[in-house]
Design an enzyme around this catalytic site. Structure first.
Site, short mmCIF file in Angstrom:
data_model
loop_
_atom_site.label_atom_id
_atom_site.label_comp_id
_atom_site.label_asym_id
_atom_site.label_seq_id
_atom_site.Cartn_x
_atom_site.Cartn_y
_atom_site.Cartn_z
N GLN A 267 0.77 -1.25 -0.09
CA GLN A 267 -0.06 -0.18 -0.10
C GLN A 267 0.97 1.21 0.08
O GLN A 267 1.96 1.30 0.65
CB GLN A 267 -0.86 0.10 1.23
CG GLN A 267 -1.88 -1.35 1.46
CD GLN A 267 -2.83 -1.12 0.40
OE1 GLN A 267 -3.16 -0.09 -0.17
NE2 GLN A 267 -3.43 -2.29 0.03
N GLY A 295 6.34 -6.33 3.53
CA GLY A 295 5.84 -5.96 2.06
C GLY A 295 4.12 -5.49 2.33
O GLY A 295 3.86 -5.44 1.00
N LYS A 296 3.75 -4.85 3.21
CA LYS A 296 2.22 -4.64 3.15
C LYS A 296 2.23 -3.20 3.17
O LYS A 296 1.07 -2.53 2.42
CB LYS A 296 1.85 -5.13 4.67
CG LYS A 296 1.70 -6.26 5.20
CD LYS A 296 1.30 -6.65 6.36
CE LYS A 296 1.03 -8.12 6.93
NZ LYS A 296 0.48 -8.33 8.07
N VAL A 297 3.19 -2.34 3.13
CA VAL A 297 3.18 -1.11 2.93
C VAL A 297 4.73 -0.44 2.05
O VAL A 297 5.64 -1.33 2.28
CB VAL A 297 2.86 -0.29 4.20
CG1 VAL A 297 4.05 -0.38 5.28
CG2 VAL A 297 2.83 1.28 3.72
#
Length: 354
Positions: A267, A295-297
């Protein structure tokens, strides 16, 4: 960004005036410290998401709709400020009470629950819901919705909520009092992060005993959610609370990177309003910065803000500030685009493997 210097803004000596509006209040918050500053910065970041035409996901944990917050979700959908939603089943279930004019009342938290039980009153903190008049009436409505619906093939919870929105729009007494109906009107996908952990799933039990089988395609659902991120130029999340809705939205990055090998990065922006602590290891309190390691943001330092407070206090401030400052956006109508998004992601994945 390097914050190891003495170059920050001066802290003002605050002056509250009788004629101040929401802009002034948010500016005051942003110019102070602690969670007031976080809230002010979060309100401004929400506007940045809107101005950058980011695809915005709203995640909803906790019991938000029993206290009327569905009306806020509805307003954001109508203005084009929310493009897709991930909620608990309870928030969808209780929202439907308002469309069908089923009673939900203010009560009190200092009570004897043995007495409430005898009086057929269900309590959510200081909100009262009648067992027979509201819950059992809602159960019959949901069973009617799905006694002949979604039986032919596996479905996603976005399809489930779309069917709910359509039915309540056509048959309920006050369809304008449901964000699920508004999501149906604006083609906003509403996913339920844990359908089986809610009254909505319990309501399907009598149908299952009558050999009416409802099969959830949960894998297609998570692929669709990742496909929304993959097909968005910029993407952001506004998280009310944490829990499974939070992770459902944030795991789109790891699915694209870790599992599919597409190297997306996650994101662009995330705002979380939570009262959960990070040091206990719980998902609700896990920092957004920690999410970078998964690796979510995209960036652990920019455009990620956690506000440690009650969402029922902070979220209306974000809503009013955005509604007061941003022009309506054209609805992205993602629900109708999901099949194409899925196909685009599939092609990207198999092309990558060649």
């Amino acid at each position: 960004m390097d914050h190891h210097n003495f170059k920050g803004k001066d802290i003002p000596h605050l002056n509250i005036k009788p004629n101040m509006g929401i802009d002034d209040l948010v500016d005051i918050f942003a110019s102070t410290g602690y969670n007031a500053r976080q809230l002010g910065d979060a309100a401004k970041l929400f506007c940045k998401m809107i101005e950058d035409d980011a695809t915005i996901c709203l995640t909803v944990a906790g019991a938000m709709t029993p206290v009327g917050f569905g009306g806020l979700f509805k307003s954001l959908i109508e203005r084009g400020f929310v493009d897709w939603i991930i909620a608990t089943g309870a928030n969808v279930y209780h929202e439907d009470h308002f469309a069908w004019n089923l009673p939900v009342k203010q009560g009190h938290f200092e009570v004897d629950d043995m007495i409430l039980y005898d009086k057929d009153i269900v309590r959510i903190r200081d909100v009262y819901i009648k067992g027979e008049e509201t819950l059992k009436a809602e159960d019959k409505i949901v069973q009617k919705m799905f006694e002949k619906n979604l039986l032919d093939k596996p479905f996603t919870t976005a399809e489930f909520c779309n069917a709910m929105g359509k039915y309540s729009k056509q048959h309920s007494k006050n369809p304008e009092r449901s964000f699920v109906v508004t999501a149906y009107d604006y083609d906003v996908p509403v996913y339920i992060s844990t359908l089986k952990d809610s009254s909505l799933a319990l309501d399907l039990a009598p149908l299952r005993l009558a050999n009416k089988v409802h099969s959830l395609d949960f894998v297609r659902e998570i692929v669709e959610q990742a496909a929304i991120l993959y097909n968005s130029k910029k993407s952001g999340i506004v998280e009310l609370g944490g829990g499974v809705p939070k992770n459902t939205a944030q795991q789109t990055g790891p699915l694209l990177d870790q599992i599919l090998g597409l190297g997306h990065g996650g994101q662009n922006y995330i705002i979380q309003i939570t009262d959960a602590r990070p040091d206990t290891g719980g998902l609700s309190g896990a920092t957004l910065q920690e999410g970078k390691s998964w690796g979510k943001v995209k960036d652990a330092h920019e455009d990620v803000i956690m506000v440690y407070t009650d969402a029922t206090i902070a979220f209306p401030v974000l809503c009013l500030y955005a509604l007061s400052n941003e022009k309506p956006r054209k609805p992205k109508r993602l629900y109708k685009k999901l099949p194409q998004y899925y196909e685009d992601l599939s092609k990207a994945y198999f092309n990558k493997r060649k």
